[in-house]
Structure formats: structure tokens, C-alpha cells
Design an enzyme around this catalytic site. Structure first.
Site, mmCIF file in Angstrom:
data_model
loop_
_atom_site.group_PDB
_atom_site.id
_atom_site.type_symbol
_atom_site.label_atom_id
_atom_site.label_comp_id
_atom_site.label_asym_id
_atom_site.label_seq_id
_atom_site.Cartn_x
_atom_site.Cartn_y
_atom_site.Cartn_z
ATOM 1 N N GLU A 104 25.239 -4.615 -3.964
ATOM 2 C CA GLU A 104 23.983 -5.270 -4.320
ATOM 3 C C GLU A 104 23.463 -4.627 -5.596
ATOM 4 O O GLU A 104 23.456 -3.401 -5.716
ATOM 5 C CB GLU A 104 22.959 -5.120 -3.190
ATOM 6 C CG GLU A 104 21.593 -5.706 -3.470
ATOM 7 C CD GLU A 104 21.651 -7.191 -3.821
ATOM 8 O OE1 GLU A 104 21.258 -7.533 -4.962
ATOM 9 O OE2 GLU A 104 22.100 -7.986 -2.975
ATOM 10 N N ASP A 131 27.790 -4.077 -10.508
ATOM 11 C CA ASP A 131 28.351 -5.415 -10.672
ATOM 12 C C ASP A 131 29.625 -5.540 -9.833
ATOM 13 O O ASP A 131 30.582 -4.779 -10.002
ATOM 14 C CB ASP A 131 28.657 -5.640 -12.156
ATOM 15 C CG ASP A 131 29.254 -7.006 -12.454
ATOM 16 O OD1 ASP A 131 29.434 -7.799 -11.515
ATOM 17 O OD2 ASP A 131 29.540 -7.275 -13.635
ATOM 18 N N ASP A 154 23.609 -16.787 -5.465
ATOM 19 C CA ASP A 154 22.787 -17.605 -6.359
ATOM 20 C C ASP A 154 23.541 -18.892 -6.678
ATOM 21 O O ASP A 154 24.658 -18.847 -7.192
ATOM 22 C CB ASP A 154 22.505 -16.824 -7.642
ATOM 23 C CG ASP A 154 21.418 -17.461 -8.501
ATOM 24 O OD1 ASP A 154 21.343 -18.717 -8.527
ATOM 25 O OD2 ASP A 154 20.655 -16.721 -9.139
ATOM 26 N N LYS A 158 21.417 -25.677 -12.096
ATOM 27 C CA LYS A 158 21.584 -26.517 -13.278
ATOM 28 C C LYS A 158 23.053 -26.558 -13.706
ATOM 29 O O LYS A 158 23.741 -25.543 -13.696
ATOM 30 C CB LYS A 158 20.721 -25.999 -14.424
ATOM 31 C CG LYS A 158 19.221 -26.086 -14.149
ATOM 32 C CD LYS A 158 18.427 -25.571 -15.332
ATOM 33 C CE LYS A 158 16.929 -25.657 -15.062
ATOM 34 N NZ LYS A 158 16.134 -25.139 -16.209
ATOM 35 N N ASP A 190 23.499 -22.540 1.314
ATOM 36 C CA ASP A 190 22.609 -23.610 1.766
ATOM 37 C C ASP A 190 22.440 -24.681 0.684
ATOM 38 O O ASP A 190 21.547 -25.524 0.793
ATOM 39 C CB ASP A 190 21.245 -23.053 2.183
ATOM 40 C CG ASP A 190 20.517 -22.356 1.048
ATOM 41 O OD1 ASP A 190 21.204 -21.825 0.149
ATOM 42 O OD2 ASP A 190 19.272 -22.328 1.046
ATOM 43 N N THR A 228 20.384 -14.706 8.250
ATOM 44 C CA THR A 228 19.781 -14.041 7.096
ATOM 45 C C THR A 228 18.462 -14.710 6.746
ATOM 46 O O THR A 228 18.173 -15.826 7.177
ATOM 47 C CB THR A 228 20.700 -14.103 5.865
ATOM 48 O OG1 THR A 228 20.752 -15.459 5.390
ATOM 49 C CG2 THR A 228 22.118 -13.637 6.210
ATOM 50 N N LYS A 229 17.665 -14.028 5.929
ATOM 51 C CA LYS A 229 16.379 -14.608 5.535
ATOM 52 C C LYS A 229 16.593 -15.860 4.689
ATOM 53 O O LYS A 229 15.777 -16.780 4.713
ATOM 54 C CB LYS A 229 15.535 -13.579 4.777
ATOM 55 C CG LYS A 229 16.026 -13.234 3.387
ATOM 56 C CD LYS A 229 14.996 -12.393 2.648
ATOM 57 C CE LYS A 229 15.399 -12.164 1.192
ATOM 58 N NZ LYS A 229 14.366 -11.444 0.429
ATOM 59 N N PHE A 230 17.697 -15.924 3.950
ATOM 60 C CA PHE A 230 17.988 -17.111 3.152
ATOM 61 C C PHE A 230 18.296 -18.296 4.056
ATOM 62 O O PHE A 230 17.905 -19.428 3.766
ATOM 63 C CB PHE A 230 19.158 -16.837 2.201
ATOM 64 C CG PHE A 230 18.816 -15.926 1.073
ATOM 65 C CD1 PHE A 230 18.123 -16.392 -0.035
ATOM 66 C CD2 PHE A 230 19.158 -14.585 1.114
ATOM 67 C CE1 PHE A 230 17.791 -15.548 -1.078
ATOM 68 C CE2 PHE A 230 18.834 -13.729 0.085
ATOM 69 C CZ PHE A 230 18.148 -14.214 -1.010
ATOM 70 N N GLU A 231 18.985 -18.019 5.155
ATOM 71 C CA GLU A 231 19.285 -19.091 6.091
ATOM 72 C C GLU A 231 18.021 -19.566 6.798
ATOM 73 O O GLU A 231 17.831 -20.767 7.016
ATOM 74 C CB GLU A 231 20.315 -18.616 7.111
ATOM 75 C CG GLU A 231 20.868 -19.736 7.974
ATOM 76 C CD GLU A 231 22.092 -19.322 8.756
ATOM 77 O OE1 GLU A 231 22.703 -20.193 9.385
ATOM 78 O OE2 GLU A 231 22.449 -18.128 8.722
#
Length: 250
Positions: A104, A131, A154, A158, A190, A228-231
Site C-alpha cells: 500500500e 510502488d 482504482d 475516464k 465494483d 471491504t469498505k469499498f464493497e
């Protein structure tokens, strides 16, 4: 806190190696991440400063010795972009017969992950603040990984930014060299467009990778992947979630 920068403060500035052209010019790279300016709390800073020797790994240009690091020969699973680290810690806790390495670039997440690992008494986890592409290239030996996890990267929505998506053919080529026989690749996102992109890229390696999906696309949400919090956010927004699980063929 004093104005003197600690180890944790300096770590954020060294998440990638500077590279130069033959004539000495700085080489700009297409990165799959943006370094956000989220504040590193005093607690997170202390977690990094005081526990890095036991739970952290620094970038190096030679492969890690996993047996020396973990004290065993258990399979090593690499997770890229663990966020705040709760799901990674939970997975490590649930699978003591595996070793986990999490990468991370955002120091608040690294500090939070270390804190949660200490709270849960997890010993089979190490974190890296660097990285991921450089870690894969330089610090992971060929054939040494039991699996790679990439959850909710991420999506770079675009079209002009799609080149920044970490899942590209060259990335999969690199991962394949690092996976041992029957090593797995597990992606989750997602964003439907990114899920389709991931599937399209992985299908280019049908001779090296086997899709475990019964329908040759996506698998049902696996119970072994912690929420996860993103889910959670995706569910709140009414988004779907897509999982892909491929295995390297021996």
C-alpha cells in the site's frame, strides 16, 4: 509532534525509485496510483515507527527471502492496494497456514493495517509501502508466490486514463513469472467496465491461466474474501461486484 520527520513521514516520499534515461533525464512513469494527501495520525505514525522492524518490509532490488522473513515455507500471497488493511488482516488471521504480504502506498493505511494486525495478534503478515510494480519487478523471486490478490483497485473511469489501470497485459505477464504452479490470481471490482477489462486481459493468457468460473467469466462472491469498505460502499450505491479467479496451469 516535533517538526523533525520520523521514519513514517519519510516513507511516503520514497514509494518509488527515481529512474533516469541514458542521458540523465528523469523518467516519468505511468502510475496506477495517486498519492493522496490524507493525514497520517499520530497513532498511525507511532504504529509504523515502533513496529516496522517486525511487520514492515522495505523495497530492495534483490528478491526477498520469504523463509527467512516468516520462519517457514508456507505459501506466500501478495495483496496489492490493501487500503486500511482490515480485510487483509482478517484473511491472514483466518489462514495461519499462509503468509501474506500487503502493498500500500498510502501511509495512513499502512499504519492502520499494522495497528489492526497487532490487535489481532497476526504474525503471518508483512506490509510494504512502495510502488507494487517495482516490488514485483525487483523484490519478488520468480515462481515464489502462491497467489496474488487485487481488490477494488482504482478504476480510472475516464477512457483517457484507462492506461493507468494496473491490470494490463504487461502486468499479468510479470505476475505469471512470479506465481508458482497452481498459483492464483484473484481480482475484485465494483466497476463493471473495469471487470470486463480485467476479463479481456486475463483471457489473453488462456494457455497459462485457467478461469475457475463455471461460466468462463466471473465467479460468485467467495466467502473467503472479507467484506471491504469499498464493497460496502458499492452496495450502498447499488453497484454490482465482480470477482475473477484464475489459476496458473502447471
Amino acid at each position: 509532534m516535533s517538526e523533525k520527520q520520523t521514519f513514517a513521514d519519510k516513507k511516503r516520499k520514497t514509494v518509488e525509485q527515481a529512474e533516469f534515461t541514458e542521458d540523465g533525464r528523469y523518467l516519468r512513469k505511468v502510475r496506477s496510483f495517486v498519492l493522496r494527501t490524507g493525514r497520517l495520525s499520530d497513532y498511525q505514525r507511532d504504529m509504523m515507527n515502533n513496529n516496522w522492524a517486525n511487520l514492515g518490509l522495505d523495497y530492495q532490488n534483490t528478491p526477498f527471502n520469504f523463509e527467512q522473513i516468516f520462519g517457514n515455507n508456507n505459501p506466500v500471497v501478495l495483496e496489492i492496494g490493501f487500503g486500511m488493511g482490515r480485510s487483509l488482516v482478517e484473511m491472514a488471521k483466518q489462514n495461519p497456514d499462509r503468509n501474506y504480504i500487503g502493498i500500500e502506498v498510502h501511509t495512513p493505511g499502512v499504519g492502520a493495517c499494522i495497528a489492526y494486525a497487532l490487535e489481532k495478534g497476526v504474525k503471518n503478515l508483512r506490509v510494504i509501502c512502495h510502488d507494487a510494480t517495482e516490488i514485483l519487478r525487483d523484490a519478488i523471486a520468480d515462481g515464489s508466490l502462491g497467489g496474488l490478490q487485487l481488490y477494488f483497485p482504482d478504476p480510472w473511469q475516464k477512457a483517457k486514463h484507462h492506461k493507468r489501470r494496473i491490470v494490463q497485459p504487461e502486468f499479468i505477464t510479470r505476475v505469471l513469472t512470479k506465481l508458482g504452479d497452481n498459483g492464483f490470481i484473484h481480482f475484485a471490482t465494483d466497476w463493471e467496465n473495469y471487470a470486463e477489462h480485467m476479463l479481456e486481459v486475463l483471457r489473453q493468457f488462456d494457455k497459462e491461466l485457467r478461469n475457475t468460473s463455471a461460466t468462463n467469466d466471473f465467479i460468485p462472491r467467495p466467502d473467503f474474501r472479507p467484506l471491504t469498505k469499498f464493497e460496502e460502499r458499492a452496495h450502498r450505491l447499488g453497484h454490482g461486484v465482480w470477482d475473477l479467479y484464475f489459476v496458473k496451469q502447471a
